[in-house]
Every structure is written in C-alpha cells, then in structure tokens.
Scaffold this active site. Sequence first.
Site, PDB file in Angstrom:
ATOM      1  N   ASP A 141       0.830  -1.190   0.000  1.00 40.61           N
ATOM      2  CA  ASP A 141       0.000   0.000   0.000  1.00 40.61           C
ATOM      3  C   ASP A 141       0.874   1.253   0.000  1.00 40.61           C
ATOM      4  OD1 ASP A 141      -2.663   1.075   0.079  1.00 40.61           O
ATOM      5  OD2 ASP A 141      -2.304   1.659   2.158  1.00 40.61           O
TER       6      ASP A 141
ATOM      7  N   GLU B 283       0.672  -0.431  -5.076  1.00 40.35           N
ATOM      8  CA  GLU B 283      -0.485   0.482  -5.049  1.00 40.35           C
ATOM      9  C   GLU B 283       0.049   1.865  -5.389  1.00 40.35           C
ATOM     10  OE1 GLU B 283      -2.327   3.613  -4.158  1.00 40.35           O
ATOM     11  OE2 GLU B 283      -1.728   3.042  -2.124  1.00 40.35           O
TER      12      GLU B 283
ATOM     13  N   ASP C 120     -11.469   1.404  -0.394  1.00 35.97           N
ATOM     14  CA  ASP C 120     -11.662   2.823  -0.083  1.00 35.97           C
ATOM     15  C   ASP C 120     -12.737   3.484  -0.945  1.00 35.97           C
ATOM     16  OD1 ASP C 120      -9.859   3.130   2.013  1.00 35.97           O
ATOM     17  OD2 ASP C 120      -8.178   3.572   0.689  1.00 35.97           O
TER      18      ASP C 120
END
Length: 515
Positions: free
Chosen positions: A306, A353, A406
């Site tokens: 991430d 990501e 998200d």
Amino acid sequence: MGAPLFDWLSSRAAGVLLHPTSFPGHQGVGTFDRQAERFLDFLQAAGMQYWQLCPLGPTGYGDSPYQCFSAFAGNPYLIDLGDFAQRGLLRADEIAPLQKLDAQRVDYGGLYRLKWPLLRQAYDRYLAAGQPALGDESFAIFKQRQAGWLEPYAQFQALKAAQGGQAWTSWPQRLRVYAQAQGAPERRQLEPSIDAQRFYQYAFAAQWRKVRAAAARRGISIIGDLPIFTAGDSADVWSNPDLFEIDPKSGQPGAVAGVPPDYFSADGQLWGNPLYRWERHAADGFAWWHRRLASCFDLYDVVRIDHFRGFDAYWRIPLPAANARGGKWMPGPGLKFFQSLQQAFPAAKIIAEDLGVITESVTELRRAAGLPGMAILQFAFGGEADNPYLPHNLDPVSVIYSGTHDNDATLGWYATADEKTRDHVRRYLRVGGREVGWDFVRAAYASVSRLAVLPLQDLLSLGSEARFNFPGKPEGNWQWRYTEAQLDALASGSAPYLRDLAGLYGRAAEKPGQG
C-alpha cells in the site's frame, strides 16, 4: 533502463477483493470457519484464480486493518471459536452470546466485550489439556520460530491491557522502553497474560494455514496487503524506536505520514503514522523490512504494498497539524530498497499500489522494480480520453479494479456521480447504465490489464450501504458483511457467467478436476 527486478504477472486472470471480517456467520464477525471454504468454492466455480484481502493484523481504535498493533501479528477476532468448541476448549453455551451480535454488520464493541474473555478461557483450558498441537507444529515450536516479533507483540498487548488500553507513550516511563520493560515487575507479573497472547497468535496461524491450504487445493492464490507505515501505538514502534522518526524518551513524533489533497479529500489525509528513519534501515540492509516481507510471504502468495509512492517520496507533515495541507515531499529509499528485496526474495510476487499523486519518478521506480501497478475504473470517467485509468490507456502489467476498499460500491458511485460522468460511462462502454456494476465487471475483464480484481459488493450488485471504508471518516467503517443467501444466489446465478466471461477474455482458470 535494465531488466526489471521482478517480472511475475505474465498471464491473464481474475479475482475478488473481500476481507475475511465480511464472511457471514454467528460469531459477530467473519472468522476462519466453513464460510471461508464456501467463498473459495465460489471463486473456483467462477474460474477465479485470486483472492485479495486487506491486512490481517490486530486492529485498534477505529478498527482499521491499516492501523494495527503489529505489522506481523494476526487479528484474534478472526479466530473461529467453533474450532475451539470441537477441541473441548469452549462450550457451545459459552459461545452463544456472540450470536446475539448483529449478523449484518461487525459490532467491534460487542466483540471487544465478549470475545477476549472467551479467548482467555480457551487458553486456560488449553494449558490444562497439556497444550496439544493445533496444526502441523506445536505451540512450543511456534513460539520459538516466531520469537523475533511474537515476544515484543505479546508483551505489548499484555502491558497495554494492564494499562487500561492506553497508548504506550502514556505508560510509566519504565515501560516505555522495551529493553527496560523486560526487568519491570509488571512484566513478570503479566507472564500468564503474555503467554495467552502468544497462544492467540498460534491459533490464528494454525487456522489461517488451513484456509490457505484450502485455497491452494482450488488453484487460488491469496493476495495480502502490506501497509507501508505502521501505527504509532504498535509493538513495532515500541520495540524498535530507533527505526522511526520519534523522540526516544517520549515516543512522540515530530512529524507524521499522510497524503496531500487528492480525489478522496480536499484537505489531504492526515494518517498520523510515524515516519521511518530510512537511513537507519538502509544501514543494516533493510533487515526489519526483510523480516516483515518474510512474514507476509509466510501468509500470502502475493503481497500488495500500500502507498508504493512513499518509497520514492513520502508526504511529511510537521506537528501540530489540523490537516495534511502543510506537508512536504521527502525522498524515500528508492530502487535500493527493491534491489535488497530482490536479493532476499528473488521469486517474490508484489503489486504496487500507485494511486494518488503520481509523478514520473514514481512510475520509473515501479517499472524498474518490475511491479504491476493499479488502475481504478471509477477514476476513469468524467474527463478526457487521455485519462490513464480508461481501459484503452492501461499498461498490461497492471491490476484493474472497479473500486477498492476505499471506494464506494460501483452502483453507489454511479448513483451519486454527476451527469457528465454518467454520460461518459454510458458512451464509453456503450451501455444504458441500468446494470453499471456488471458493465464495470465486463470492462475489467475485457481490459488489457493482466489481472482484474472485483470487490464482492459489485458482483452482488450492492450500493452504498455495502461500502467498506470511507477515507477520512474516523468511525463506522470496516463493518460490512454479506449473507450466506447472497453468496448462494451469486454462486448459482452468476458463477457460470463469470467463468464464461473469463474464457471469453482469456482469464479462465482450469476447471475443477483438470490439470
């Protein structure tokens, strides 16, 4: 530019994004019980080859899997107490109060009140039973093999509970320094509670190995998630303060992590995580990171990192700060970090990501490392034809999503989008917009991205009521759960269609029994 460090995503495939807390069941939260295998059965029937999840770590305030008490430990809430009942460590009537919790949403407050006493009860009976092995290895071997992270984590959790749940920076001074805490009287007095924490991790690991083995039997690879930063109130920072940008005495940071204003927030995101002292990490060859990645590859087949752009440059926000606007980009460790990973894990499968504010240097770093990036279909519409997330602009070495944890579910996103964006969707995909969730599924499958991953909410045709997380909203996230009936209907009604779709676009896994 030379050959990329990693080069693993060479074939087309599809998968589903679903966190295990969303499994149905009667324990107040999804667990590693039969529902995990039922979900895996659906993936296999649909011709899927991947299951992506959020971090599996123990969550704290806000219940976010991206703010965990440890970068290595597992979340005890995911432990199936039914397995304990079968082993005689708990009784059915003792577990029954969990069935009164909401089956549609995760009630973290109720879990905190009810599950921890049951876990401790199971531990006490486990000791009385002579500590039988829960899986392929004994409790003693597990403790020995995982001691590097397990000891500070178990002590951290036991001390934290004894201190009323306070952050470690508020503990008595003798407990704030890990080395000093080893000789503190509280440490000696809490040995039973510390060993109970070790047991919870042992049980988590044993049950997760069974889930992972079940996935492997079905030809399904598991994509785990590694947040770049750790929580400030964590065993990692408490036991390794020299690796983080914090005051050595108080433990307080002078600056924290976040991101500047973007699609999700006009004020940016003030995450609050402590920043790394990258020069310290580089000095020992990124040893802590190597241990962290080794732990991840012990749990997953593929790891999504991430906030990849933080390895090129990270947003440093000086404190005090009301929002993230006052931050500044600082250089990250760059390619040297990934070169060290390639030497330690030459066959590693990693996804970057790379969403948000992405510069050319971030793109160059990702390409040099040879990591597939991410594309979000919900970000593709409403602009011009050069939008990098539109399917015709994608890099084949990438992973395409309709949305992530998200994002709103696609139906919810479409319902609240402006008419210009909705019109762009309809014209680009040549659809009427009545089933935009499935339109996005087909668009993802048809795209050149070698891996397409769809949130289960989109396959279930759910709207905003099924949103998993709302960035910037401190409470009420991470609670969504599906029902057995919903998965049954999806498996019977849509799995054959998904398998056909995979065949049409070259993403099909082998049928059961082949190979």
